[in-house]
Design an enzyme around this catalytic site. Structure first.
Site, PDB file in Angstrom:
ATOM      1  N   GLY A1007      -1.153  -3.418   2.541  1.00 40.54           N
ATOM      2  CA  GLY A1007      -1.287  -4.180   1.311  1.00 40.54           C
ATOM      3  C   GLY A1007      -0.028  -4.076   0.486  1.00 40.54           C
ATOM      4  O   GLY A1007       0.952  -3.444   0.860  1.00 40.54           O
ATOM      5  N   GLY A1009       1.967  -2.893  -2.837  1.00 36.86           N
ATOM      6  CA  GLY A1009       1.975  -1.881  -3.877  1.00 36.86           C
ATOM      7  C   GLY A1009       2.788  -2.310  -5.071  1.00 36.86           C
ATOM      8  O   GLY A1009       3.220  -3.463  -5.184  1.00 36.86           O
ATOM      9  N   MET A1013       5.692  -3.498  -0.077  1.00 34.38           N
ATOM     10  CA  MET A1013       4.620  -3.460   0.908  1.00 34.38           C
ATOM     11  C   MET A1013       4.287  -2.015   1.280  1.00 34.38           C
ATOM     12  O   MET A1013       5.156  -1.149   1.323  1.00 34.38           O
ATOM     13  CB  MET A1013       5.031  -4.250   2.155  1.00 34.38           C
ATOM     14  CG  MET A1013       3.925  -4.437   3.157  1.00 34.38           C
ATOM     15  SD  MET A1013       2.534  -5.395   2.509  1.00 34.38           S
ATOM     16  CE  MET A1013       3.303  -6.987   2.279  1.00 34.38           C
ATOM     17  N   VAL A1014       3.012  -1.754   1.555  1.00 37.12           N
ATOM     18  CA  VAL A1014       2.545  -0.446   2.031  1.00 37.12           C
ATOM     19  C   VAL A1014       2.075  -0.627   3.472  1.00 37.12           C
ATOM     20  O   VAL A1014       1.329  -1.563   3.772  1.00 37.12           O
ATOM     21  CB  VAL A1014       1.399   0.096   1.153  1.00 37.12           C
ATOM     22  CG1 VAL A1014       0.973   1.474   1.648  1.00 37.12           C
ATOM     23  CG2 VAL A1014       1.837   0.153  -0.302  1.00 37.12           C
ATOM     24  N   LYS A1034       5.054   3.779   1.887  1.00 42.04           N
ATOM     25  CA  LYS A1034       5.359   2.863   0.793  1.00 42.04           C
ATOM     26  C   LYS A1034       6.825   2.474   0.859  1.00 42.04           C
ATOM     27  O   LYS A1034       7.690   3.305   1.103  1.00 42.04           O
ATOM     28  CB  LYS A1034       5.057   3.519  -0.554  1.00 42.04           C
ATOM     29  CG  LYS A1034       3.591   3.869  -0.740  1.00 42.04           C
ATOM     30  CD  LYS A1034       3.360   4.683  -2.004  1.00 42.04           C
ATOM     31  CE  LYS A1034       3.726   3.917  -3.241  1.00 42.04           C
ATOM     32  NZ  LYS A1034       3.457   4.683  -4.472  1.00 42.04           N
ATOM     33  N   ASP A1136      -4.563   5.769 -16.746  1.00 41.66           N
ATOM     34  CA  ASP A1136      -5.037   4.547 -16.060  1.00 41.66           C
ATOM     35  C   ASP A1136      -6.087   4.916 -15.018  1.00 41.66           C
ATOM     36  O   ASP A1136      -6.041   4.455 -13.889  1.00 41.66           O
ATOM     37  CB  ASP A1136      -3.858   3.817 -15.415  1.00 41.66           C
ATOM     38  CG  ASP A1136      -4.247   2.393 -14.993  1.00 41.66           C
ATOM     39  OD1 ASP A1136      -5.360   1.954 -15.349  1.00 41.66           O
ATOM     40  OD2 ASP A1136      -3.449   1.742 -14.307  1.00 41.66           O
TER      41      ASP A1136
END
Length: 1370
Positions: A1007, A1009, A1013-1014, A1034, A1136
């Site tokens: 996906g 990040g 891209m990860v 990552k 968060d």
């Protein structure tokens, strides 16, 4: 279309024929396979392609559910598919490049529903990879619902297809999630060429290591070799030798004996659209798709399977076709079973298209709905029956008119008694045929009628006369007693006396009918229907089961016996012809005497005209800076004779909102788009007489959908049905029909009067802000007999509204239709944005100059800004001047210039883009004198001293204010090491966490990040005692700045400090070389938010997982709280905490995620407040929203929201409220509602976390202590809570700390019994201390007790400090 077959019979038939011809017709490296190859269910069937060079037909690869490694299958010989390529649900196939590395041409001679390439629901396909595919000569492509398919935006299909407007590429992996990289771009050494698609100029490639091949421009439309040498004009796709038509990979036209030729030589014939064959070859091809064995035919220079429409074989011994006389005959019948029985619609389908029936026809239909129209559809073409016709027990029939073309019954075979037309026991049969329009001959045999109670004998006698059988029948063959005994067979004629019409109503009256006995007349029935032609009969579309194409209205007898009966028919369509007749309803039999009936002849009458409906599908395109091309379709309901159209257009004012922007700010340039060519410009402009003149000259609007887009929407549902029927080995549940997009809303008034404007004063001034409010006049033109026009003399890059009205022959009285309209913008004019006059300058004090220039007189829309490029001989600098600033000062001032010679040039930027740079202007900035420098020093020194003193005063004030705030108990602001708060000047230094790049292997994308891209991958030696470890890798986007790369590494550095089982671990860093990599612990089940949503029962792919139980929810809560307790102990404020930022491991353990990874993925969960950064307002505490204060107490509030997400399976908090409403709601004391079916224990814990006063909220350690008995035994072994690191201090130490720091409210335990200023140690619950763990405060205060800190509850009425719930067994 050919239907696929899983077996090999058709392929084998072709193979026998082609095997002998392949060597002479194609290079010896392969063979021609055909007539189409269908590979399904078993991947090993791919071996059938092993020696194929050309597939003469289609290629299907579909329904292979078992994932296999396809790398061992490779078919380099295959270069051409003559029809289409279809792929559907092939598991495990990731690319087509390995299967078909040399596939060059798909000819599309026959298409799969208009498509030559279909890739549908290929779940594992990652790229198409057909890097040698150069041409699809006919048809479009459809690539749909391939969830993992990338590299679609990097392919320029216009280089492969002649037209791309019908391509349908929908439902694949979003481009922003793909990270498509063409060869060499990562190393900044691009290897591929660039083209422009949708105004994006980019590299074109099939995969990360395969570019899209493009021929040199000098070749034009010719193919080229691998070395970019132009091929012979007859070559298609590619060739091995330049300018040689014997070495082509494929032929543009036809292939004959190793040579590509433009047409087949004499004595040869075109075959399958690509090669030439002789007559003997054509004669020996078995017709695998024909029911007979006549083989192929030759017609119009082509060898084909059947004669085309309108032609028939000359004879059974001939291969040639001749035109048919009238409709071409089709003979049907079975030599063994001579009688064809029709007892249902299904059996009637077997006779569809038949004109001659060899044998007998037996009709025996007892029931059926809408049976007459179905029988007419399937049997209406029958002209001749060679045997007899027998109709018996067909109670569903009212008429035999469905045999509308029957003209001859030969009677070669007859029933016993020599009957060739036999009608017996049909209880509802009322009519045979309309003998006024029917010629039927019974050549041999007699007729028989019996027990047809509604069939009048007069109808039978009329048939005798028409068919020529009168005199053949005996008296008993037509029984006058049991035929027609229940019908009014002797009818009087009712005559209409008056008719009056409106646009949607008709009034008719008729003469009064008087039977011998008035009591026998019951009522009248009026029948009416739409009748475009005057050829309807009374029995059209009727059957005995209620289906009837006629509308019926019952009319009672008028009270006055002398009055004429009549009826008002309403709800009719304007300007439509209707057929009407009236029938009297009488008693059919009284004491065995027949009663005479009455009915009228069929009357044809047309309603009046009305205003037409609006024109359809209005489209507009611009082909120049002064013209708009407009095209539309006629209205659905002309409601009269359509005569002409009125076209009106109006220039739209500029959007004043655009003028208010300062376009010198970043990302403020609006999207620039004019009405591009969505219709055929040549078709519209071929007749210059359609142009209309006059006009005038606004911001971009949404462009109308193209014809291709609308056609694709119409075809989608039909395509799905055809496609699913074709895949007959699978069971599909059709989706409900997709709703068509609504047509454009139009004005609800008609245009009954119009004013024609021919001229208008051009008062437009681009510098006048009042032009934003200007209402411009309409211009108008009449267009006769066409659905297109060209509007000329328009302003460049200006928005226009174009209205189209339909007008019919009654327009002068009724007016025209309401309008359908479209907005379109003309193209920009070249040079319109250039600054017309010279640039001048004036010297100003303080080493400044003032530049002045005139504005463009007639720019492309609105001038947004000016850019000044100036400098000395060393380096140019740029200065942006907003439009507002220019209008205020009439130019721009350049300040703080060093002494020396300068040049300056100016460029205007409008809505359409940039103008040209002006000619340079030269100016000189003199050096300052010594006296001026001395005066500056005298002035600057006191100012500097004042600034320093003022700065010290401000610092002291801020320090004092901050210290006082810390004593008020509003929360302690910890110094956060959150990765968003660091200095960009920090430079990462490699340390013991550094991992060699060669130890890392990337496998697949996980996906996107925060930084890039990860990937999932494997790392060697990053975990002790593990040779290889699955990890998450990552990366940073290749376009990332140096600052972003430093942020990326420093974020990883934060993770180095953490070593907790419930916090995602950092495993290593690769900082040397590019790209930079961060190696993290792999959390295979993704983020908690996605995981929770996957547990919902309605999720399509959720076949195993079930929603979590209370014990599982408590386990998740404890694991999250443990991770947060560890962060709190290490002085880290998360800020968060949300389900999206928690990760789920393979064993379902929940951990605090690596920070920042999900911020891009769930961007809608954040809100930008004012000019600040993105804030997760739905998870933030009131004090954080009000004052920006983030403490461990605010993290506890967020933890309560996470519990709510767990209970609701990741619903959005505060659903239905906007971010601004949530912000106000929370700051005013609002809380989330209790979720449905949420256990009380869990909700009480949420409420405790949502105490308005931060000090009233429990700590994470207290939360764990209240639920520790519900946790799984393994929790004690791995948690921070039970670790030595969390060992509590001795009581004496704690008491000493409290006495020394009474203002430190962070350390005060939440003891409900505390009521004095002294703060003694709280008692342990039940006098016990947790084993292997710290002492725990369990808040079980009675509500009757006095609540602590009641004065700090924010003034909320009836606020109570809720105790933490007592844990209990689920």
């Amino acid at each position: 279309m050919k239907s696929g077959s899983g077996g090999g019979s058709p392929t084998s038939l072709w193979g026998l024929v082609f095997l002998s011809a392949a060597l002479s017709l194609w290079p010896t490296s392969g063979e021609i396979c055909g007539p189409g190859i269908d590979i399904r269910n078993d991947y090993q069937q791919l071996k059938r392609l092993e020696n194929c060079t050309v597939i003469e037909g289609f290629l299907h690869i579909l329904l292979i559910s078992k994932a296999e490694d396809y790398r061992s299958y490779r078919f380099p010989k295959l270069t051409v598919i003559t029809e289409y390529l279809l792929l559907f649900r092939v598991a495990g196939l990731e690319s087509l490049g390995d299967l078909f590395p040399n596939l060059t041409v798909i000819r599309g001679w026959k298409l799969f529903y208009n498509y030559a390439l279909v890739i549908f629901e290929m779940t594992n396909l990652k790229d198409i990879g057909l890097y040698n595919l150069r041409n699809i000569t006919r048809g479009a492509i459809r690539i749909e619902k391939n969830a993992d398919l990338c590299y679609l935006s990097t392919i320029d299909w216009s280089l492969i297809l002649d037209a791309v407007s019908n391509n349908y590429i929908v439902g694949n992996k979003p481009p922003k999630e793909c990270g498509d990289l063409c060869p060499g771009t990562l190393e900044e050494k691009p290897m591929c060429e660039k083209t422009t698609i949708n105004n994006e100029y980019n590299y074109r490639c099939w995969t990360t290591n395969r570019c899209q091949k493009m021929c040199p421009s000098v070749c034009g439309k010719r193919a080229c070799t691998e070395n970019n040498e132009c091929c012979h004009p007859e070559c298609l796709g590619s060739c091995h030798t330049p300018d040689d038509n014997t070495t082509c990979v494929a032929c543009r036209h036809y292939y004959y004996k190793g040579v590509c030729v433009p047409a087949c030589p004499p004595g040869t014939y075109r075959f399958e659209g690509w090669r030439c064959v002789d007559r003997d070859f054509c004669a020996n091809i078995p017709n695998a798709e024909s029911s007979d064995s006549d083989g192929f035919v030759i017609h119009d220079g082509e060898c084909m399977q059947e004669c085309p429409s309108g032609f028939i074989r000359n004879s059974t011994q001939s291969m040639y076709c001749i035109p048919c006389e009238g409709p071409c005959p089709k003979v049907c019948g079975d030599e063994e079973k001579k009688t064809k029985t029709i007892d249902s619609v299904t059996s009637a389908q077997m006779l569809q298209g038949c004109t001659i029936l060899k044998g007998n026809l037996l009709i025996n239909i007892r029931r059926g709905n809408n049976i007459a129209s179905e029988l007419e559809n399937f049997m209406g073409l029958i002209e001749v029956v060679t045997g007899y016709v027998k109709i018996r027990h067909s109670h569903a029939l009212v008429s035999l008119s469905f045999l509308k073309n029957l003209r001859l019954i030969l009677g070669e075979e007859q029933l016993e008694g020599n009957y060739s037309f036999y009608v017996l026991d049909n209880q509802n049969l009322q009519q045979l045929w309309d003998w006024n329009h029917r010629n039927l001959t019974v050549r041999s045999g007699k007729m028989y009628f019996a027990f047809n109670p509604k069939l009048c004998v007069s109808e039978i006698y009329r048939m005798e006369e028409v068919t020529g059988t009168k005199g053949r029948q005996s008296k008993g063959d037509i029984n006058t007693r049991n035929n027609g005994e229940r019908a009014s067979c002797e009818s009087d004629v009712l005559r209409f006396t008056s008719t009056t019409t409106w646009k949607n109503r008709i009034i008719i009256t008729w003469h009064r009918y008087r039977p011998p006995d008035y009591r026998d007349l019951i009522s009248f029935t009026v029948y009416y229907k739409e009748a475009p032609f005057k050829n309807v009969t009374e029995y059209d579309g009727q059957d005995a089961c209620g289906s009837n194409s006629w509308n019926m209205v019952d009319v009672d007898l008028p009270p006055n016996k002398e009055g004429e009966p009549g009826i008002l028919l309403h709800g009719l369509k304007p300007w439509t012809q209707y057929a009407v007749y009236v029938k009297a309803v009488t008693l059919t039999m009284v004491e065995n005497d027949h009663i005479r009936g009455a009915k009228s002849e069929i009357l044809y009458i047309r309603t009046n005209a009305s205003v037409p409906s609006i024109p359809l599908d209005v489209l507009s395109a611009s082909n120049s800076s002064s013209q708009l091309i407009v095209k539309w379709n006629p209205p659905t309901l002309p409601n009269g004779n359509l005569s002409y159209y009125i076209v009106r257009w109006q220039r739209q004012p500029q959007d004043g909102y655009l003028f208010r922007h300062n376009y010198c700010s970043k990302d403020k340039i609006p999207i620039r788009k004019y009405a591009d060519g969505t219709i055929d410009v040549e078709e519209v402009t071929e007749n210059p007489k359609t142009e209309v003149c006059g006009g005038d000259k606004g911001p971009c609007c949404a462009c109308p959908k193209t014809e291709a887009e609308k056609q694709a929407e119409k075809e989608e549902a039909e395509y799905r049905k055809v496609f699913e029927n074709f895949l007959h080995n699978s069971i599909f549940v059709p989706r409900p029909e997709r709703r068509r997009r609504d047509v454009l809303q139009v004005a609800n008034t008609t245009m009954s009067s119009r004013s024609r404007n021919t001229t208008v004063a051009d008062t437009y001034n681009i510098t006048d802000p009042e032009e934003f409010e200007t209402e411009y006049p309409f211009f108008e033109s009449r267009v006769d007999n066409k659905e297109r026009t060209v509007i000329s003399n328009l302003r460049p890059f200006t928005l226009y509204r174009i209205d189209i009205h339909s007008c019919n022959h009654e327009a002068e009285k009724l007016g025209c239709s309401a309008s359908n309209f479209v907005f379109a913008r003309t193209m920009p004019a070249e040079g319109a944005d250039d600054i017309p006059g010279p640039v001048t300058w004036e010297p100003r004090p303080e080493n400044s100059i003032f530049l002045k220039w005139p504005e463009p007189e007639n720019p492309n829309g609105l001038i947004l800004m000016y850019e000044i490029k100036y400098g000395s001989q060393v380096e140019d600098q740029r200065e942006c001047v907003s439009r507002q600033e220019y209008r205020k000062y009439g130019g721009a001032k350049l300040n703080r210039l060093n002494p020396g010679n300068y040049t300056a040039r100016i460029q205007a930027t409008s809505l359409s883009g940039n103008g040209s740079w002006t000619d340079p202007v030269f100016f000189y900035v003199p050096a300052k004198t010594t006296y001026e420098n001395f005066m500056h020093l005298i002035i600057a020194l006191p100012v500097a001293i004042l600034l320093i003193v003022g700065g010290l005063v401000i610092m002291l004030y801020v320090f004092h204010r901050k210290r006082n705030n810390s004593r008020l108990g509003n929360g302690v602001l910890y110094a956060s090491v959150n990765p968003e708060y660091f200095s960009a000047a920090d430079v990462y230094v490699p340390d013991e966490w550094e991992v060699a790049r060669e130890k890392i292997t990337m496998n697949r994308e996980l996906g996107q990040g925060s930084f890039g891209m990860v990937y999932e991958g494997v790392a060697k030696g990053v975990v002790k005692d593990e040779p290889e470890t699955r990890v998450a890798i990552k990366t940073v986007n290749e376009a990332a700045s140096m600052r972003e790369r430093i942020e990326f590494l420093n974020e990883a550095s934060v993770m180095k400090e953490f070593n907790c089982h419930h916090v995602v671990r950092l495993l290593g860093v690769v900082s040397q070389g590019q790209p930079t990599l961060v190696i993290m612990e792999l959390m295979t089940r993704g983020d908690l938010k996605s995981y929770l949503r996957s547990l919902r029962p309605e999720v399509e792919n959720n076949l195993v997982l079930i929603p979590p139980s209370l014990s599982k929810m408590i386990q998740m809560a404890g694991e999250i709280a443990d991770g947060m307790a560890y962060l709190n102990a290490n002085k880290f404020v998360h800020r968060d905490l949300a389900a999206r930022n928690c990760m789920v491991a393979e064993d379902f353990t929940v951990k605090i995620g690596d920070f920042g990874m999900t911020r891009d993925i769930y961007e809608t969960d954040y809100y930008r407040k004012g000019g600040k950064g993105l804030l997760p307002v739905r998870w933030m505490s009131p004090e954080s929203l009000k004052d920006g204060v983030f403490t461990t107490h605010s993290d506890v509030w967020s933890f309560g929201v996470v519990l709510w997400e767990i209970a609701t399976l990741a619903e959005q908090p505060y659903q239905g409220l906007s971010n601004e409403q949530v912000l106000r709601f929370v700051m005013e004391g609002g809380l989330l509602d209790k979720p449905d079916n949420c256990p009380d224990m869990l909700f009480e814990l949420m409420r405790m976390c949502w105490q308005y006063n931060p000090k009233m909220r429990p700590s994470f350690l207290e939360i764990i202590g209240s639920i520790k008995d519900e946790m799984e035994p393994s929790f004690q072994e791995v948690s921070f809570y039970y670790s030595e690191e969390n060992k509590p201090p001795e009581p004496e130490e704690l008491e000493m700390e409290l006495e020394l720091e009474p203002e430190n409210m962070e350390s005060v335990p939440l003891d409900p019994s505390a009521s004095s200023a002294s703060l003694p140690l709280p008692e342990r619950h039940s006098g016990h201390k947790a084993e292997n763990g710290p002492g725990v405060l369990v808040l079980r205060a009675s509500f009757d007790e006095r609540q602590p800190y009641a004065h700090m509850n924010g003034g909320r009425a009836n606020e109570r400090a809720l105790p933490l719930p007592q844990s209990s067994t689920c």
